[in-house]
Scaffold this motif. Sequence first.
Motif, PDB file in Angstrom:
ATOM      1  N   VAL A 174       0.848  -1.187   0.000  1.00 33.88           N
ATOM      2  CA  VAL A 174       0.000   0.000   0.000  1.00 33.88           C
ATOM      3  C   VAL A 174       0.887   1.241   0.000  1.00 33.88           C
ATOM      4  CG1 VAL A 174      -1.749   1.314   1.246  1.00 33.88           C
ATOM      5  CG2 VAL A 174      -1.852  -1.186   1.224  1.00 33.88           C
ATOM      6  N   VAL A 175       0.598   2.156  -0.910  1.00 36.16           N
ATOM      7  CA  VAL A 175       1.305   3.434  -0.961  1.00 36.16           C
ATOM      8  C   VAL A 175       0.311   4.519  -0.571  1.00 36.16           C
ATOM      9  CG1 VAL A 175       2.520   5.070  -2.419  1.00 36.16           C
ATOM     10  CG2 VAL A 175       2.850   2.620  -2.779  1.00 36.16           C
ATOM     11  N   THR A 176       0.571   5.213   0.511  1.00 37.05           N
ATOM     12  CA  THR A 176      -0.374   6.218   0.987  1.00 37.05           C
ATOM     13  C   THR A 176      -0.331   7.471   0.109  1.00 37.05           C
ATOM     14  OG1 THR A 176       1.203   7.309   2.470  1.00 37.05           O
ATOM     15  CG2 THR A 176      -0.019   5.408   3.348  1.00 37.05           C
ATOM     16  N   ARG A 177      -1.396   8.246   0.171  1.00 39.09           N
ATOM     17  CA  ARG A 177      -1.423   9.513  -0.565  1.00 39.09           C
ATOM     18  C   ARG A 177      -0.349  10.464  -0.048  1.00 39.09           C
ATOM     19  NH1 ARG A 177      -6.687   7.763  -0.566  1.00 39.09           N
ATOM     20  NH2 ARG A 177      -7.802   7.921  -2.576  1.00 39.09           N
ATOM     21  N   ASP A 178      -0.123  10.460   1.252  1.00 44.47           N
ATOM     22  CA  ASP A 178       0.919  11.330   1.806  1.00 44.47           C
ATOM     23  C   ASP A 178       2.291  10.949   1.244  1.00 44.47           C
ATOM     24  OD1 ASP A 178      -1.001  12.578   3.288  1.00 44.47           O
ATOM     25  OD2 ASP A 178      -0.533  11.546   5.161  1.00 44.47           O
ATOM     26  N   SER A 179       2.536   9.636   1.108  1.00 41.11           N
ATOM     27  CA  SER A 179       3.802   9.184   0.550  1.00 41.11           C
ATOM     28  C   SER A 179       3.952   9.619  -0.899  1.00 41.11           C
ATOM     29  CB  SER A 179       3.898   7.656   0.644  1.00 41.11           C
ATOM     30  OG  SER A 179       5.082   7.183   0.025  1.00 41.11           O
ATOM     31  N   GLY A 222      -9.227   4.982   2.496  1.00 39.43           N
ATOM     32  CA  GLY A 222      -8.697   5.627   3.690  1.00 39.43           C
ATOM     33  C   GLY A 222      -7.184   5.680   3.751  1.00 39.43           C
ATOM     34  N   LEU A 223      -6.513   5.024   2.806  1.00 39.16           N
ATOM     35  CA  LEU A 223      -5.052   4.991   2.834  1.00 39.16           C
ATOM     36  C   LEU A 223      -4.428   5.518   1.544  1.00 39.16           C
ATOM     37  CD1 LEU A 223      -4.414   1.550   4.583  1.00 39.16           C
ATOM     38  CD2 LEU A 223      -4.095   3.828   5.547  1.00 39.16           C
ATOM     39  N   GLY A 224      -4.710   4.831   0.438  1.00 36.57           N
ATOM     40  CA  GLY A 224      -4.075   5.230  -0.818  1.00 36.57           C
ATOM     41  C   GLY A 224      -4.309   4.211  -1.906  1.00 36.57           C
ATOM     42  N   TYR A 225      -3.210   3.746  -2.515  1.00 33.23           N
ATOM     43  CA  TYR A 225      -3.313   2.829  -3.649  1.00 33.23           C
ATOM     44  C   TYR A 225      -2.296   1.696  -3.534  1.00 33.23           C
ATOM     45  CZ  TYR A 225      -5.997   6.628  -5.721  1.00 33.23           C
ATOM     46  OH  TYR A 225      -6.946   7.597  -5.953  1.00 33.23           O
ATOM     47  N   ARG A 226      -2.554   0.645  -4.298  1.00 37.76           N
ATOM     48  CA  ARG A 226      -1.598  -0.460  -4.373  1.00 37.76           C
ATOM     49  C   ARG A 226      -1.545  -0.965  -5.808  1.00 37.76           C
ATOM     50  NH1 ARG A 226      -3.242  -4.376  -0.364  1.00 37.76           N
ATOM     51  NH2 ARG A 226      -4.814  -5.072  -1.871  1.00 37.76           N
ATOM     52  N   TYR A 227      -0.331  -1.123  -6.339  1.00 32.98           N
ATOM     53  CA  TYR A 227      -0.190  -1.784  -7.639  1.00 32.98           C
ATOM     54  C   TYR A 227      -0.118  -3.282  -7.355  1.00 32.98           C
ATOM     55  CZ  TYR A 227       0.799  -2.560 -12.492  1.00 32.98           C
ATOM     56  OH  TYR A 227       0.682  -2.972 -13.804  1.00 32.98           O
ATOM     57  N   GLU A 228      -1.095  -4.024  -7.896  1.00 31.69           N
ATOM     58  CA  GLU A 228      -1.211  -5.440  -7.585  1.00 31.69           C
ATOM     59  C   GLU A 228      -0.165  -6.265  -8.327  1.00 31.69           C
ATOM     60  OE1 GLU A 228      -3.013  -6.341  -5.270  1.00 31.69           O
ATOM     61  OE2 GLU A 228      -4.436  -4.704  -5.018  1.00 31.69           O
ATOM     62  N   ARG A 229       0.448  -7.157  -7.614  1.00 33.16           N
ATOM     63  CA  ARG A 229       1.420  -8.082  -8.224  1.00 33.16           C
ATOM     64  C   ARG A 229       0.726  -8.935  -9.272  1.00 33.16           C
ATOM     65  NH1 ARG A 229       6.895  -7.315  -7.647  1.00 33.16           N
ATOM     66  NH2 ARG A 229       7.434  -6.864  -5.483  1.00 33.16           N
ATOM     67  N   ALA A 230       1.416  -9.166 -10.380  1.00 28.07           N
ATOM     68  CA  ALA A 230       0.865 -10.016 -11.435  1.00 28.07           C
ATOM     69  C   ALA A 230       0.900 -11.474 -10.985  1.00 28.07           C
ATOM     70  CB  ALA A 230       1.692  -9.854 -12.716  1.00 28.07           C
ATOM     71  N   ALA A 231      -0.128 -12.228 -11.333  1.00 23.62           N
ATOM     72  CA  ALA A 231      -0.166 -13.656 -10.992  1.00 23.62           C
ATOM     73  C   ALA A 231       0.922 -14.376 -11.758  1.00 23.62           C
ATOM     74  CB  ALA A 231      -1.538 -14.225 -11.348  1.00 23.62           C
ATOM     75  N   PRO A 232       1.604 -15.324 -11.126  1.00 24.53           N
ATOM     76  CA  PRO A 232       2.649 -16.073 -11.835  1.00 24.53           C
ATOM     77  C   PRO A 232       2.040 -16.905 -12.949  1.00 24.53           C
ATOM     78  CG  PRO A 232       2.156 -17.097  -9.715  1.00 24.53           C
ATOM     79  CD  PRO A 232       1.421 -15.794  -9.739  1.00 24.53           C
ATOM     80  N   PRO A 233       2.769 -17.079 -14.048  1.00 24.26           N
ATOM     81  CA  PRO A 233       2.218 -17.881 -15.159  1.00 24.26           C
ATOM     82  C   PRO A 233       1.920 -19.309 -14.741  1.00 24.26           C
ATOM     83  CG  PRO A 233       4.592 -17.518 -15.415  1.00 24.26           C
ATOM     84  CD  PRO A 233       4.149 -16.663 -14.287  1.00 24.26           C
ATOM     85  N   ALA A 234       0.866 -19.858 -15.308  1.00 17.73           N
ATOM     86  CA  ALA A 234       0.491 -21.231 -14.991  1.00 17.73           C
ATOM     87  C   ALA A 234       1.562 -22.188 -15.431  1.00 17.73           C
ATOM     88  CB  ALA A 234      -0.840 -21.573 -15.661  1.00 17.73           C
TER      89      ALA A 234
END
Length: 235
Positions: A174-179, A222-234
């Motif tokens: 999670v990356v906060t808006r303040d960050s 209430g916090l900010g944003y998160r760039y979601e990790r990509a799922a590993p290839p099957a």
Amino acid sequence: MTSVLVVDDEPSFTEALSVGLRREGFEVRTAADGRAALAEISEAEPDLVLLDVMLPGMSGLDVCREIRKQSRVPLIMVTARAEEIDAVVGLEVGADDYVAKPYRMRELVARMRAVLRRASGQPPPAQSDAACLVEGDLELDIDRHELRVRGELVTLALKEFELLAYLLAHAGRVVTRDSLMQNVWEYNYVGDTKTIDVHVKRLRAKIEDDPSNPQRITTIRGLGYRYERAAPPAA
């Protein structure tokens, strides 16, 4: 001394703002409408423009469009209206940042100095030691300043690129808006973060399959944003 052109049709506001900016070490010129502002920019070539959205005659947005036809002067839109559409349109027509009234002088000056630093060519805060950031089918080349999604080149504005680089460098967290304010926008200020939300919205429109249901950049309320990790290839 850094020169600032304040474009606003409210004399009391302009006078108070001019006093505050001069105390901060800026040279201040003023214009009460769009035509006067364009003339000032042509003649005086200010280092930065503070442009109100609501002006008599030409709107601030139209003035911004005209300025961008002749100059890349750093420009911050100022408005009493806080709707997100103002921020979106203002940034799309060429503004470098957006501030909603009322604001604190400290916040405004911080934003002005950050915009001036970027315009002077000073490097942005370090986002990552990696020359290339990859998550799934998204690849951000820091050295070449290029983004590719599924191999296709995607054009990003400078601040969109810096925002994505910071989110990718912290992918899965999670990356906060303040960050983001402190590390991407360089504002050591806790307050209105609408500029961040606008840039995230624009970034999603370029990298998400369905921007209304984002899978890459998710909102953590209430916090900010998160760039979601990509799922590993099957396997």
